[in-house]
Design a protein around this motif. Sequence first.
Motif, short mmCIF file in Angstrom:
data_model
loop_
_atom_site.label_atom_id
_atom_site.label_comp_id
_atom_site.label_asym_id
_atom_site.label_seq_id
_atom_site.Cartn_x
_atom_site.Cartn_y
_atom_site.Cartn_z
N ILE A 1 16.33 -47.54 -57.19
CA ILE A 1 15.15 -47.49 -56.31
C ILE A 1 15.50 -46.74 -55.02
O ILE A 1 14.69 -45.97 -54.50
N MET A 2 16.71 -46.97 -54.51
CA MET A 2 17.15 -46.28 -53.29
C MET A 2 17.15 -44.76 -53.51
O MET A 2 16.63 -44.00 -52.69
N LEU A 3 17.70 -44.32 -54.64
CA LEU A 3 17.72 -42.89 -54.94
C LEU A 3 16.31 -42.33 -55.10
O LEU A 3 16.03 -41.20 -54.70
N PHE A 4 15.42 -43.12 -55.70
CA PHE A 4 14.04 -42.67 -55.88
C PHE A 4 13.36 -42.46 -54.53
O PHE A 4 12.67 -41.46 -54.31
N LEU A 5 13.55 -43.41 -53.60
CA LEU A 5 12.95 -43.28 -52.27
C LEU A 5 13.55 -42.10 -51.52
O LEU A 5 12.84 -41.36 -50.83
N ILE A 6 14.86 -41.90 -51.67
CA ILE A 6 15.50 -40.74 -51.05
C ILE A 6 14.91 -39.44 -51.61
O ILE A 6 14.63 -38.50 -50.87
N SER A 7 14.69 -39.42 -52.93
CA SER A 7 14.13 -38.22 -53.55
C SER A 7 12.74 -37.92 -53.02
O SER A 7 12.37 -36.75 -52.83
N CYS A 8 11.96 -38.98 -52.77
CA CYS A 8 10.62 -38.78 -52.22
C CYS A 8 10.69 -38.25 -50.79
O CYS A 8 9.90 -37.38 -50.38
N GLY A 9 11.65 -38.77 -50.02
CA GLY A 9 11.85 -38.26 -48.67
C GLY A 9 12.25 -36.81 -48.68
O GLY A 9 11.73 -35.99 -47.90
N VAL A 10 13.18 -36.44 -49.57
CA VAL A 10 13.63 -35.06 -49.70
C VAL A 10 12.47 -34.15 -50.11
O VAL A 10 12.36 -33.00 -49.65
N TYR A 11 11.58 -34.67 -50.96
CA TYR A 11 10.40 -33.90 -51.38
C TYR A 11 9.60 -33.42 -50.17
O TYR A 11 9.21 -32.25 -50.08
N PHE A 12 9.35 -34.34 -49.22
CA PHE A 12 8.57 -33.97 -48.04
C PHE A 12 9.35 -33.04 -47.11
O PHE A 12 8.77 -32.14 -46.50
N PHE A 13 10.66 -33.25 -47.01
CA PHE A 13 11.48 -32.33 -46.21
C PHE A 13 11.37 -30.91 -46.74
O PHE A 13 11.18 -29.95 -45.99
N VAL A 14 11.51 -30.77 -48.06
CA VAL A 14 11.48 -29.44 -48.68
C VAL A 14 10.08 -28.84 -48.62
O VAL A 14 9.92 -27.65 -48.35
N LEU A 15 9.06 -29.68 -48.82
CA LEU A 15 7.68 -29.20 -48.81
C LEU A 15 7.33 -28.57 -47.47
O LEU A 15 6.75 -27.48 -47.41
N GLY A 16 7.69 -29.26 -46.39
CA GLY A 16 7.40 -28.71 -45.06
C GLY A 16 8.38 -27.63 -44.66
O GLY A 16 8.00 -26.60 -44.10
N GLY A 17 9.66 -27.87 -44.95
CA GLY A 17 10.69 -26.93 -44.54
C GLY A 17 10.56 -25.56 -45.18
O GLY A 17 10.83 -24.54 -44.55
N THR A 18 10.15 -25.53 -46.45
CA THR A 18 10.01 -24.25 -47.15
C THR A 18 8.96 -23.37 -46.49
O THR A 18 9.16 -22.16 -46.29
N GLN A 19 7.83 -23.96 -46.13
CA GLN A 19 6.76 -23.18 -45.51
C GLN A 19 7.10 -22.77 -44.08
O GLN A 19 6.82 -21.65 -43.65
N MET A 20 7.73 -23.69 -43.33
CA MET A 20 8.13 -23.35 -41.97
C MET A 20 9.19 -22.26 -41.97
O MET A 20 9.17 -21.35 -41.14
N ALA A 21 10.13 -22.35 -42.91
CA ALA A 21 11.19 -21.34 -43.00
C ALA A 21 10.61 -19.96 -43.29
O ALA A 21 11.10 -18.95 -42.78
N ALA A 22 9.56 -19.90 -44.10
CA ALA A 22 8.93 -18.62 -44.42
C ALA A 22 8.39 -17.95 -43.17
O ALA A 22 8.54 -16.73 -42.96
N MET A 23 7.76 -18.74 -42.31
CA MET A 23 7.21 -18.18 -41.07
C MET A 23 8.32 -17.80 -40.10
O MET A 23 8.22 -16.80 -39.39
N GLU A 24 9.39 -18.59 -40.07
CA GLU A 24 10.52 -18.26 -39.20
C GLU A 24 11.22 -16.98 -39.68
O GLU A 24 11.74 -16.22 -38.87
N LYS A 25 11.23 -16.74 -40.99
CA LYS A 25 11.82 -15.50 -41.51
C LYS A 25 11.05 -14.29 -41.00
O LYS A 25 11.65 -13.29 -40.59
N LEU A 26 9.72 -14.37 -41.03
CA LEU A 26 8.91 -13.24 -40.57
C LEU A 26 9.02 -13.04 -39.06
O LEU A 26 8.92 -11.91 -38.57
N LEU A 27 9.21 -14.14 -38.32
CA LEU A 27 9.33 -14.04 -36.87
C LEU A 27 10.78 -13.84 -36.41
O LEU A 27 11.02 -13.63 -35.22
#
Length: 330
Positions: A234-260
């Motif tokens: 269960i701990m790993l599952f919750l961590i995976s869900c947390g990582v999901y949101f990190f990657v979801l937001g981070g991927t899009q923010m990183a794309a904009m930072e690449k262009l800037l």
Amino acid sequence: MILADKIINLRKKNGWSQEELAHKLGVSRQSISKYEGAQAVPDLDKILKLSQIFGVTTDYLIKDEMEEEIYTGEDSYEEDKPQYKVTMEMASEFLQIIKEAAKRIAFATWLCVISPICLIVLGAASEVEVFGIGEDFAGGVGMCVMFILVGIAVAIFVCTDMKQKKFEFLETKCFETEYGVTGMVKERKEQFHERYVRYNVIGVTLCIFSVIPLFGGIAIFGDRDFPIVCMVGIMLFLISCGVYFFVLGGTQMAAMEKLLEEGDYTRAKKKISDKMGAFSLAYWLGSTAIFLGISFITNDWKDAGIVWPIVGVLYAAVRVIVEHVCSKEK
């Protein structure tokens, strides 16, 4: 384009901070901030020095109607000069591709994190007679499930990467942007910022809460191995869900930072990006190997779980040290 915007663009293309440009120009950082904010105009001596520092003509700096950089050929920053040009159409296409790919990348990462759960739980179940599961069966099925999930994740990563292949230069090469691109990306970044913060808050909260089932299981079940291992799952599952949101937001923010060319994608950091990517991959794979190794060798899943909070806290500190060392080498 006014002088303030030209100073900003040229400074970023050279990968310099305001402090670094201030040092080269012989003024304070506040002065550079005022120049870039159009709150003050450099005097003639400073404009001449800016021309020498950036390797462009004074006409380009002082004439608003001149949009394209005109280099004097006297500067030695060949390594930092733009090699590509990003048009408005290219920038819009790239942001759209990343927006669509972010969920797939986050899902693939989620699959990787949850992949060992079945193996861990079945391995513990094989030691409980009431389930009647043999060790060979548990290990075989668990490994099959893990490799299937990882295989699906890798397929998603590869397919997603292929669609972004033509924009690979944004992460490692110097480029210049067409007029209006920077403003468009900054506007989208401001619009996305609230959602980005929300994703990170959710991710951090889930990672912190992930240890609650483990310690709660210890309090309720004591030394009974199977329930504790289930809590680890269960701990790993919750961590995976947390990582999901990190990657979801981070991927899009990183794309904009690449262009800037901001954040982790300034020209200075691009020079060490390959080393940092290899470091991050080695760090997290090593951490996972340590966790699984300790757990299987000692058969003590509850104590091995402490690895994750430790490596998570240490990651930021170790990354800063590695970046500093790589920068010094450069």
